[in-house]
Design an enzyme around this catalytic site. Sequence first.
Site, PDB file in Angstrom:
ATOM      1  N   GLY A  47     -12.798   3.047  -4.841  1.00 41.09           N
ATOM      2  CA  GLY A  47     -13.924   3.514  -4.148  1.00 41.09           C
ATOM      3  C   GLY A  47     -14.803   4.058  -5.522  1.00 41.09           C
ATOM      4  O   GLY A  47     -14.909   3.521  -6.633  1.00 41.09           O
ATOM      5  N   GLU A  48     -15.399   5.334  -4.978  1.00 45.79           N
ATOM      6  CA  GLU A  48     -15.985   6.132  -6.063  1.00 45.79           C
ATOM      7  C   GLU A  48     -15.344   7.331  -6.292  1.00 45.79           C
ATOM      8  O   GLU A  48     -15.418   8.364  -5.451  1.00 45.79           O
ATOM      9  CB  GLU A  48     -17.521   6.017  -5.675  1.00 45.79           C
ATOM     10  CG  GLU A  48     -18.497   6.605  -6.413  1.00 45.79           C
ATOM     11  CD  GLU A  48     -18.486   5.727  -7.812  1.00 45.79           C
ATOM     12  OE1 GLU A  48     -18.404   4.314  -7.710  1.00 45.79           O
ATOM     13  OE2 GLU A  48     -18.731   6.213  -8.929  1.00 45.79           O
ATOM     14  N   CYS A  79      -7.626   1.931  -8.990  1.00 47.26           N
ATOM     15  CA  CYS A  79      -8.959   2.069  -9.649  1.00 47.26           C
ATOM     16  C   CYS A  79      -9.579   3.519  -9.404  1.00 47.26           C
ATOM     17  O   CYS A  79      -9.111   4.410 -10.144  1.00 47.26           O
ATOM     18  CB  CYS A  79      -9.810   0.965  -9.043  1.00 47.26           C
ATOM     19  SG  CYS A  79     -11.368   0.649  -9.796  1.00 47.26           S
ATOM     20  N   ILE A 133     -12.857  -4.330 -10.399  1.00 44.14           N
ATOM     21  CA  ILE A 133     -14.370  -4.123  -9.952  1.00 44.14           C
ATOM     22  C   ILE A 133     -14.737  -2.686 -10.453  1.00 44.14           C
ATOM     23  O   ILE A 133     -14.245  -1.541 -10.282  1.00 44.14           O
ATOM     24  CB  ILE A 133     -14.175  -3.718  -8.371  1.00 44.14           C
ATOM     25  CG1 ILE A 133     -13.537  -5.189  -7.669  1.00 44.14           C
ATOM     26  CG2 ILE A 133     -15.721  -3.762  -7.989  1.00 44.14           C
ATOM     27  CD1 ILE A 133     -13.607  -5.233  -6.380  1.00 44.14           C
ATOM     28  N   HIS A 170      -7.285  -4.140  -8.198  1.00 47.85           N
ATOM     29  CA  HIS A 170      -7.286  -3.692  -6.841  1.00 47.85           C
ATOM     30  C   HIS A 170      -6.208  -4.671  -6.259  1.00 47.85           C
ATOM     31  O   HIS A 170      -6.520  -5.833  -5.842  1.00 47.85           O
ATOM     32  CB  HIS A 170      -8.524  -4.283  -6.281  1.00 47.85           C
ATOM     33  CG  HIS A 170      -9.514  -3.102  -6.438  1.00 47.85           C
ATOM     34  ND1 HIS A 170      -9.734  -2.227  -5.439  1.00 47.85           N
ATOM     35  CD2 HIS A 170     -10.339  -2.663  -7.295  1.00 47.85           C
ATOM     36  CE1 HIS A 170     -10.742  -1.363  -5.896  1.00 47.85           C
ATOM     37  NE2 HIS A 170     -11.288  -1.707  -7.181  1.00 47.85           N
ATOM     38  N   GLU A 172      -5.005  -4.609  -3.494  1.00 50.54           N
ATOM     39  CA  GLU A 172      -5.014  -4.694  -1.934  1.00 50.54           C
ATOM     40  C   GLU A 172      -5.907  -5.910  -1.436  1.00 50.54           C
ATOM     41  O   GLU A 172      -6.005  -6.385  -0.178  1.00 50.54           O
ATOM     42  CB  GLU A 172      -5.483  -3.608  -1.534  1.00 50.54           C
ATOM     43  CG  GLU A 172      -6.809  -3.109  -1.399  1.00 50.54           C
ATOM     44  CD  GLU A 172      -7.245  -2.912  -2.971  1.00 50.54           C
ATOM     45  OE1 GLU A 172      -6.444  -2.822  -3.935  1.00 50.54           O
ATOM     46  OE2 GLU A 172      -8.395  -2.111  -3.066  1.00 50.54           O
TER      47      GLU A 172
END
Length: 190
Positions: A47-48, A79, A133, A170, A172
Site C-alpha cells: 500500500g502506501e 512492499c 508495484i 506482492h 498475494e
Amino acid sequence: MKIGILAVQGAFIEHQKMLEDSGAECVLLRKKSDITNDIDGLVLPGGESTVQGKLLRELDMYEVLKDKIENGLPVLATCAGLILLSEVLSNDPNTYFATLPVITKRNAYGRQLGSFKKIANLNEIGGFEMVFIRAPYIEAVKSTDVKVLAVIDDYIVAVRYKNQLALTFHPELGEDNRIHRYFLDMVNNS
Ligand code: GLN
C-alpha cells in the site's frame, strides 16, 4: 491458527483470501481492540507506507504491534509492509517499526519501471513470479542474521530475519500461495 492482517490501508483482502485458502483463520486489524493476544502471526500488506505509518499512530496501534513483533510474533511483510519494518530508509527520514536490520530504498525503480513482473529464484521455495508495484529494494543488510532469500539485478528483494519474512514484491496477487504456506509453516514452528 489465527493470522492478524493489518487492514488500515492497502492490499489486505488479497492476503486474507490466500491465507484462508491455505487453511488459516484471519482477522482484519482495523483498530487497536482488534489486536488480541490469540493472534499467532501478522501480515503487513502493501500500500502506501507513509499513510499506513500515520494511521498506525492515529489509531494507537503502533506500540502494541511493535511490541509483539519485537517479542517474536511471526510477520509476513510485503512492499509497504517491508518499508514499515526497515530499520533505515535511505531516501526517507522516517522510520516505523524499525525491527528489521536492513537499509531500504523506497520507490527504488523510478517512474519508468513503476510496475513489472519477474520470475526469480526464492531460497527455500524455488522459482516464483514476483510482481513489483512502485516497489522498494533492500540496498544492504545490517546484520549477518538477515538471510537473503532472493536477489534481482544485484538488489535484494526478499529476506528473513528471525520471525520476520519481508518481500519487496506482492505474493498475494496471482494464484501461487507457496509463500503464504511457507509463512504459515513459520507460524506453526514458532
Ligand atoms: N511505494 C509504496 C511506499 O513507498 C510501496 C508500494 C507498494 O506497497 N506496492 O510505501
